[in-house]
Write an enzyme that holds these catalytic residues in place. Structure first.
Site, PDB file in Angstrom:
ATOM      1  N   CYS A   8       8.364  -2.015   3.192  1.00 12.67           N
ATOM      2  CA  CYS A   8       7.425  -2.953   2.570  1.00 12.67           C
ATOM      3  C   CYS A   8       8.097  -3.849   1.539  1.00 12.67           C
ATOM      4  O   CYS A   8       7.723  -5.015   1.385  1.00 12.67           O
ATOM      5  CB  CYS A   8       6.299  -2.202   1.861  1.00 12.67           C
ATOM      6  SG  CYS A   8       5.797  -0.653   2.606  1.00 12.67           S
ATOM      7  N   ASP A  67       2.748   4.074  -0.217  1.00 13.53           N
ATOM      8  CA  ASP A  67       1.780   5.059   0.239  1.00 13.53           C
ATOM      9  C   ASP A  67       2.256   5.836   1.467  1.00 13.53           C
ATOM     10  O   ASP A  67       1.968   7.021   1.606  1.00 13.53           O
ATOM     11  CB  ASP A  67       0.445   4.384   0.547  1.00 13.53           C
ATOM     12  CG  ASP A  67      -0.253   3.919  -0.726  1.00 13.53           C
ATOM     13  OD1 ASP A  67       0.347   4.044  -1.809  1.00 13.53           O
ATOM     14  OD2 ASP A  67      -1.380   3.423  -0.640  1.00 13.53           O
ATOM     15  N   SER A  99      -6.793   5.611   3.437  1.00 12.33           N
ATOM     16  CA  SER A  99      -5.856   4.554   3.770  1.00 12.33           C
ATOM     17  C   SER A  99      -6.573   3.473   4.559  1.00 12.33           C
ATOM     18  O   SER A  99      -7.568   3.732   5.239  1.00 12.33           O
ATOM     19  CB  SER A  99      -4.715   5.126   4.608  1.00 12.33           C
ATOM     20  OG  SER A  99      -3.974   4.105   5.233  1.00 12.33           O
TER      21      SER A  99
END
Length: 574
Positions: free
Chosen positions: A56, A88, A477
């Site tokens: 990311c 995450d 999520s």
């Protein structure tokens, strides 16, 4: 716009660059190679969430260098700095996830402190992973200096045996593996194929949801949040953002001119239209809070209820962010929403023009089916629904995009942590038709309000996605699918009804009417409340303890300070 004509008398950097008393301050700037001319220009903070924790964030530092070139080309002086992220996908399924939501506020705080301490005049913020996007936008609104948000871009989809996959498929493969549906070798194939490039998780999970929000709310340049991380064309947006922020300084266009109640409503609408992450219902109130605007879970849910679901994106649909970008990007989505009355076109954006003006030259693409016309939606109800009832007086939220059955009723099976529930799921020691309850995972009770993707994905992988329901005072999520209700408030740690449940209590969920109830009388709930006692957590020191002392309810965004409404002085107003 030539920054050399900008008067520093009204800029924060006045305090560190102007006058004889600031000679020591300027000496530090000279030590880093700046010229007198560069010191005299506006100082622009270029904040990046770069790290080596996950794909990311890995491209953000390179992209930041291009932003700096854009700032310099417009006669601004860029000053780069980094802040943290907690990713995450790495933190998921263990105690590390308690750090995730906390990191959002630490990001906002650290950007604020860096900007304040060094008196930067503007901010370009680059973010990639879930909480870093709202964290960066919160800092922009809090500081209220001219700001532009840049998303690092999504990852490219992987391919496994001819099928397009994302990290969601890896989490669900764990559940398939636990029931013998796939073997060790195929699990390895999937995990090695799912994430083939730099970039954030590729479907309409939390990162891409909040990236869509950034364009819709007006803090990012049009199209900039859709281009995947590996696409070299991202540099056009990075350079342009660096140039544009200097123009915003000259024109004195600030985040609170852009982030208004109407633009927040636009942001909520695009979340619903894309079947986005339920986490947006936490982050939008937090961004609003920085500006002193009341915009809580119920306000978000009201927008969700009247906005159609039109983008066929994973996890509920079949496409990923790359596909939507190539079909026409976020502006294509917003164009049809605007034409059909689902967006406010008069909201100012970082282009210096309104949203409607930005959309003037966007043309509909008939050669794609990623985004439907807003008057011909996938479903007339949005992809995310707010719930309320005697089990959730302060609300709850569920993603319904891609779901066929929107009602569920069954006996509660209570767990006081995610680990307890995940163990039961792994061992398959639950029954079809039950409502699994995970509590003491809220903002204060966790502390940190963990996501439950490991558990929900394992259930889905076991083929139980529509056969059980799950509710929690924690979060889910953006990759979660199935009948999973999060943000149940008040949370168990403060005596909320979810903490009073017992195994066998009948819970009813109605995502059509927006109801979450338990078949208990007010008298029974009151009697149980008398016997309830607060619980202590394992976190009695450190950052998580400190967070638990100040964090508010999920309904208001799980915020940790009084916000813009209590502000007596704004950083941008020297």
């Amino acid at each position: 716009m030539d920054a050399r004509v900008i008067n520093k008398a009204k800029l924060p950097s006045l305090h560190v660059t102007v006058g004889p008393a600031r000679a020591p301050h300027r000496s530090y700037l000279y030590a880093m190679g700046l010229s007198a001319a560069e010191i005299a220009q506006p100082l622009v903070g270029v904040a990046s969430c770069w790290n080596e924790a996950a794909p990311c964030n890995i491209s953000l530092m390179r992209q930041a260098q291009v932003v700096k070139k854009g700032v310099a080309a417009a006669n601004g002086t860029p000053r780069e700095f980094c802040t943290i992220t907690v990713t995450d996908g790495i933190a998921m399924g263990h105690q590390g996830m308690k750090s995730s939501l906390v990191s959002r506020d630490v990001i906002a705080d650290s950007v604020e402190l860096t900007m304040r301490g060094h008196c930067y005049d503007a901010l370009v913020g680059l973010a990639g992973c879930d909480k870093s996007l709202p964290g960066m936008m919160m800092a922009m609104v809090r500081l209220n200096v001219p700001s532009i948000f840049i998303y690092g871009g999504s990852i490219l989809p992987g391919t496994h045996r001819g099928r397009q996959i994302t990290v969601q498929d890896v989490f669900e493969a764990v559940g398939q593996h636990s029931v013998g549906a796939i073997d060790d070798a195929e699990l390895l194939e999937i995990e090695q194929a799912a994430c083939p490039s730099a970039g954030s998780c590729g479907a309409q999970f939390t990162a891409n949801t909040m990236a869509t929000v950034a364009e819709a709310i007006g803090l990012a340049l049009p199209y900039s949040c859709g281009a995947p991380a590996p696409y070299e064309m991202r540099d056009r947006f990075n350079f342009a953002s660096g140039e544009k922020v200097v123009e915003l300084i000259a024109r004195n266009i600030r985040p609170r001119d852009i982030v208004t109640l109407r633009s927040l409503e636009n942001a909520a609408a695009v979340v619903s239209a894309t079947g986005g992450s339920t986490n947006a219902a936490l982050h939008l109130p937090a961004i609003a809070h920085e500006a002193g605007i009341k915009f809580d879970l119920f306000d978000v849910a009201e927008i969700f209820a009247r906005t159609p679901y039109i983008a066929d994106l994973k996890p509920g649909g079949k496409y990923v962010a790359k596909d939507m970008f190539e079909a026409g990007g976020i502006p294509l989505l917003m164009k049809t929403m605007l034409e059909n009355g689902y967006l406010h076109g008069d909201c100012l954006t970082v282009t210096g023009r309104t949203l409607a003006e930005n959309m003037e030259h966007v043309r509909w693409n008939d050669e794609q089916d990623v985004v439907r016309p807003a008057d011909k939606p996938i479903t007339v109800t949005g992809g995310v629904v707010g719930l309320k009832g005697n089990l959730a007086p302060e609300g709850a939220i569920v993603k319904v995009a891609g779901m066929a059955v929107l009602k569920f009723s069954g006996p509660a099976r209570c767990f006081d942590s995610e680990e307890e529930c995940f163990e039961a799921v792994t061992n398959r020691s639950y029954k079809e038709g039950e409502v699994l309850v995970i509590r003491y995972e809220g903002p204060r009770g966790g502390p940190g309000m963990r996501e439950m993707l490991s558990t929900t994905a394992a259930l889905y992988g076991q083929g139980m996605g529509g056969k059980i329901a799950l509710i929690t005072d924690g979060r889910f999520s953006g990759a979660t699918r199935g009948f999973c209700i999060g943000h149940v408030g008040p949370e168990a740690a403060v005596g909320g009804p979810i903490g009073l449940l017992r195994d066998g209590d009948i819970i009813s969920i109605d995502a059509v009417s927006g109801i979450l109830e338990v078949a208990l009388s007010d008298e029974e709930l009151a009697a149980r409340a008398k016997g309830w006692k607060p619980r202590s957590t394992d976190y009695q020191s450190g950052a998580l303890w400190k967070y638990a002392q100040t964090v508010g309810p999920a309904r208001d965004g799980a915020v940790t300070h009084p916000g813009g409404v209590k502000e007596t002085h704004c950083y941008a107003d020297i």
